[in-house]
Write a protein that holds these residues in place. Structure first.
Motif, PDB file in Angstrom:
ATOM      1  N   VAL A 372       0.850  -1.184   0.000  1.00  0.00           N
ATOM      2  CA  VAL A 372       0.000   0.000   0.000  1.00  0.00           C
ATOM      3  C   VAL A 372       0.892   1.242   0.000  1.00  0.00           C
ATOM      4  O   VAL A 372       1.861   1.325   0.763  1.00  0.00           O
ATOM      5  CB  VAL A 372      -0.924   0.003   1.226  1.00  0.00           C
ATOM      6  CG1 VAL A 372      -1.678   1.330   1.332  1.00  0.00           C
ATOM      7  CG2 VAL A 372      -1.901  -1.162   1.168  1.00  0.00           C
ATOM      8  N   GLY A 373       0.564   2.157  -0.887  1.00  0.00           N
ATOM      9  CA  GLY A 373       1.366   3.366  -1.027  1.00  0.00           C
ATOM     10  C   GLY A 373       2.330   3.324  -2.192  1.00  0.00           C
ATOM     11  O   GLY A 373       2.850   4.375  -2.604  1.00  0.00           O
ATOM     12  N   ASP A 374       2.591   2.141  -2.738  1.00  0.00           N
ATOM     13  CA  ASP A 374       3.466   2.057  -3.905  1.00  0.00           C
ATOM     14  C   ASP A 374       2.833   2.766  -5.101  1.00  0.00           C
ATOM     15  O   ASP A 374       1.603   2.815  -5.245  1.00  0.00           O
ATOM     16  CB  ASP A 374       3.744   0.597  -4.266  1.00  0.00           C
ATOM     17  CG  ASP A 374       4.796  -0.037  -3.372  1.00  0.00           C
ATOM     18  OD1 ASP A 374       5.420   0.688  -2.577  1.00  0.00           O
ATOM     19  OD2 ASP A 374       5.008  -1.272  -3.461  1.00  0.00           O
ATOM     20  N   ILE A 375       3.681   3.293  -5.960  1.00  0.00           N
ATOM     21  CA  ILE A 375       3.236   4.068  -7.115  1.00  0.00           C
ATOM     22  C   ILE A 375       3.218   3.183  -8.360  1.00  0.00           C
ATOM     23  O   ILE A 375       4.161   2.438  -8.623  1.00  0.00           O
ATOM     24  CB  ILE A 375       4.159   5.278  -7.360  1.00  0.00           C
ATOM     25  CG1 ILE A 375       4.182   6.189  -6.120  1.00  0.00           C
ATOM     26  CG2 ILE A 375       3.711   6.061  -8.593  1.00  0.00           C
ATOM     27  CD1 ILE A 375       2.854   6.807  -5.777  1.00  0.00           C
ATOM     28  N   MET A 376       2.135   3.304  -9.137  1.00  0.00           N
ATOM     29  CA  MET A 376       2.000   2.608 -10.410  1.00  0.00           C
ATOM     30  C   MET A 376       1.891   3.635 -11.529  1.00  0.00           C
ATOM     31  O   MET A 376       1.316   4.710 -11.345  1.00  0.00           O
ATOM     32  CB  MET A 376       0.763   1.712 -10.408  1.00  0.00           C
ATOM     33  CG  MET A 376       0.745   0.660  -9.302  1.00  0.00           C
ATOM     34  SD  MET A 376       2.029  -0.600  -9.493  1.00  0.00           S
ATOM     35  CE  MET A 376       1.342  -1.569 -10.832  1.00  0.00           C
ATOM     36  N   VAL A 377       2.449   3.295 -12.686  1.00  0.00           N
ATOM     37  CA  VAL A 377       2.461   4.209 -13.814  1.00  0.00           C
ATOM     38  C   VAL A 377       1.826   3.532 -15.023  1.00  0.00           C
ATOM     39  O   VAL A 377       2.214   2.419 -15.399  1.00  0.00           O
ATOM     40  CB  VAL A 377       3.903   4.651 -14.160  1.00  0.00           C
ATOM     41  CG1 VAL A 377       3.894   5.584 -15.360  1.00  0.00           C
ATOM     42  CG2 VAL A 377       4.561   5.322 -12.958  1.00  0.00           C
ATOM     43  N   ALA A 378       0.840   4.192 -15.613  1.00  0.00           N
ATOM     44  CA  ALA A 378       0.196   3.699 -16.833  1.00  0.00           C
ATOM     45  C   ALA A 378       0.660   4.562 -17.997  1.00  0.00           C
ATOM     46  O   ALA A 378       0.670   5.796 -17.902  1.00  0.00           O
ATOM     47  CB  ALA A 378      -1.325   3.751 -16.699  1.00  0.00           C
ATOM     48  N   ARG A 379       1.026   3.921 -19.107  1.00  0.00           N
ATOM     49  CA  ARG A 379       1.528   4.634 -20.276  1.00  0.00           C
ATOM     50  C   ARG A 379       0.506   4.654 -21.400  1.00  0.00           C
ATOM     51  O   ARG A 379      -0.507   3.967 -21.343  1.00  0.00           O
ATOM     52  CB  ARG A 379       2.831   3.984 -20.763  1.00  0.00           C
ATOM     53  CG  ARG A 379       4.001   4.218 -19.817  1.00  0.00           C
ATOM     54  CD  ARG A 379       5.275   3.568 -20.334  1.00  0.00           C
ATOM     55  NE  ARG A 379       6.403   3.999 -19.525  1.00  0.00           N
ATOM     56  CZ  ARG A 379       7.249   4.975 -19.858  1.00  0.00           C
ATOM     57  NH1 ARG A 379       7.089   5.618 -20.996  1.00  0.00           N
ATOM     58  NH2 ARG A 379       8.246   5.313 -19.060  1.00  0.00           N
ATOM     59  N   GLN A 380       0.827   5.442 -22.431  1.00  0.00           N
ATOM     60  CA  GLN A 380      -0.049   5.594 -23.605  1.00  0.00           C
ATOM     61  C   GLN A 380      -1.435   6.058 -23.199  1.00  0.00           C
ATOM     62  O   GLN A 380      -2.451   5.597 -23.718  1.00  0.00           O
ATOM     63  CB  GLN A 380      -0.142   4.275 -24.388  1.00  0.00           C
ATOM     64  CG  GLN A 380       1.190   3.744 -24.904  1.00  0.00           C
ATOM     65  CD  GLN A 380       1.726   4.546 -26.064  1.00  0.00           C
ATOM     66  OE1 GLN A 380       2.065   5.711 -25.908  1.00  0.00           O
ATOM     67  NE2 GLN A 380       1.811   3.958 -27.231  1.00  0.00           N
ATOM     68  N   MET A 381      -1.514   7.008 -22.282  1.00  0.00           N
ATOM     69  CA  MET A 381      -2.774   7.384 -21.655  1.00  0.00           C
ATOM     70  C   MET A 381      -3.374   8.680 -22.197  1.00  0.00           C
ATOM     71  O   MET A 381      -4.269   9.245 -21.586  1.00  0.00           O
ATOM     72  CB  MET A 381      -2.555   7.515 -20.140  1.00  0.00           C
ATOM     73  CG  MET A 381      -2.397   6.192 -19.417  1.00  0.00           C
ATOM     74  SD  MET A 381      -3.951   5.292 -19.320  1.00  0.00           S
ATOM     75  CE  MET A 381      -4.885   6.362 -18.223  1.00  0.00           C
ATOM     76  N   GLY A 382      -2.911   9.166 -23.357  1.00  0.00           N
ATOM     77  CA  GLY A 382      -3.417  10.442 -23.823  1.00  0.00           C
ATOM     78  C   GLY A 382      -4.731  10.400 -24.560  1.00  0.00           C
ATOM     79  O   GLY A 382      -5.512  11.351 -24.504  1.00  0.00           O
TER      80      GLY A 382
END
Length: 413
Positions: A372-382
């Motif tokens: 909990v608290g870890d960061i996730m990054v999603a790409r190609q999100m425009g």
């Protein structure tokens, strides 16, 4: 840094090269998708902004626009505002010389407020209210798309002020989003529709088509261009000025796609059959906007349910990840912290924050154990993400943070 969205041409990968590529992907079952350049920048943003938030990279907007313009020399690019309508993106494209594809009065008001001139726009929605026509004309936009008799007749009161493009339906099995099912006249209906307009003293100046969004092959567009050229040659009583070839230029989500220069090469070959005095338009949206935005999210909860670990993100399919439902896209999502590709991975689920059980982002993903608290990054999100986000459960839409040069282009895109 290696570009995560590197594209490969299947035609170029033959024999040993194809085997080597397949082996590479097989060995990289759990690749570390974020590299040091991204991490350094994103950690600074995470320290400044509460998740979830979107990051719009204006340098990436420019990179994508120029890449497409280089692949389509001489073609006028009309950015499809509906894919991502952020004012900073519109301003950057305006400064690059882009023109704009508008579909609603709201979009007219948006670009008008940003200093875009009406003559730099085309109104492409085939179905409009009378007030939409009036608003566009007052703005200075006089080019409109039609695809049926009822729509043609709406323009009779404005016949001295408009030029029409007739949209023809060309279906494509290679497109992820089929746009010719809902719009476009059949090719055999085209002469009657053109003659109806002429009989009512309306000016028909062009043809348009859109074979579908995220097309994985250029052949549907090639065939549509050839059919359009043939139709124009048959209807010699029309003074043709424009051919609008729509969008469909693909980007990489979960797998490789054809490089844009290779995708566009057969289109340019087909366009050589057009008379020299006919201008060609294109309506890119996704290709320009999708790679230019990422989303940064936090893990807000964690639970073991059966054989899988459920991670609850602070955004989901009711928010910016809405494109997963409406746009049929599956976005690459990975942890911000470094991942050891040789470490332990576990069957996992990524879920959104709302109380609705449909709010699940990925039910079958393998991840290292996260906290909990870890960061996730999603790409190609425009493209078609924040545009269709809701505020269900009163979760606010993610804010947009605008930056310059978050991504790097040491490798070709």
């Amino acid at each position: 840094m290696k570009n995560l969205n590197s594209e490969f041409s299947v035609e170029q990968l033959v024999g040993e090269e194809l085997e080597q590529l397949e082996q590479h992907f097989a060995e990289q079952t759990h690749p570390d998708e974020l590299e040091q350049f991204d991490r350094a920048s994103l950690k600074e943003l995470v320290a400044e902004h509460e998740t979830p938030f979107m990051v719009l990279d204006l340098e990436e907007v420019e990179y994508q626009y120029l890449a497409l313009q280089a692949a389509l020399p001489g073609v006028k690019l009309f950015y499809a505002v509906k894919s991502l309508s952020h004012p900073s993106l519109i301003k950057r494209l305006k400064n690059l010389g882009s023109q704009f594809d508008l579909a609603t009065t709201g979009e007219v008001e948006l670009v008008k407020g940003l200093g875009v001139q009406g003559e730099k726009c085309i109104h492409t929605h085939p179905i409009k209210k009378d007030k939409d026509i009036k608003a566009a004309l007052e703005f200075g936009c006089h080019r409109f798309v039609v695809d049926n008799p009822a729509e043609v007749l709406k323009f009779i009161p404005y016949k001295d002020h408009v030029e029409l493009l007739v949209r023809v339906s060309f279906r494509s099995q290679d497109a992820v989003v089929d746009l010719s099912r809902k719009f476009g006249c059949a090719l055999e209906e085209l002469p009657g529709l053109v003659n109806l307009a002429i009989e009512n003293d309306l000016t028909v100046s062009g043809l348009s088509f859109h074979v579908g969004s995220q097309s994985l092959s250029p052949m549907a567009q090639v065939n549509a261009i050839k059919a359009s050229v043939h139709a124009m040659n048959e209807m010699t009583h029309v003074h043709w000025k424009w051919l609008d070839i729509g969008g469909s230029f693909p980007v990489s989500y979960q797998g490789p796609v054809t490089p844009i220069e290779d995708f566009c090469a057969p289109l340019m070959d087909a366009l050589k059959e057009l008379p020299e005095d006919i201008e060609v338009f294109a309506e890119p949206g996704r290709f320009i906007s999708a790679p230019a935005m990422i989303e940064v999210m936090s893990i807000m909860g964690k639970a073991k349910r059966g054989a899988r670990i459920w991670y609850y993100l602070d955004d989901g399919v009711y928010g910016a990840l809405s494109g997963q439902m409406f746009d049929h896209a599956k976005y690459p999502i990975s942890p911000l912290k470094p991942v050891d590709p040789m470490g332990d991975f576990y069957p996992s689920v990524l879920a959104g924050p709302t109380c609705d059980s449909v709010d699940v982002v990925d039910e079958d993903i393998e991840l290292p154990e996260l906290q909990v608290g870890d960061i996730m990054v999603a790409r190609q999100m425009g493209a078609y993400t924040i545009a269709s986000a809701t505020e269900f459960n009163y979760y606010p839409k993610p804010k947009v943070v605008v930056v310059e040069d978050l991504m790097d282009h040491t490798d070709d895109n």
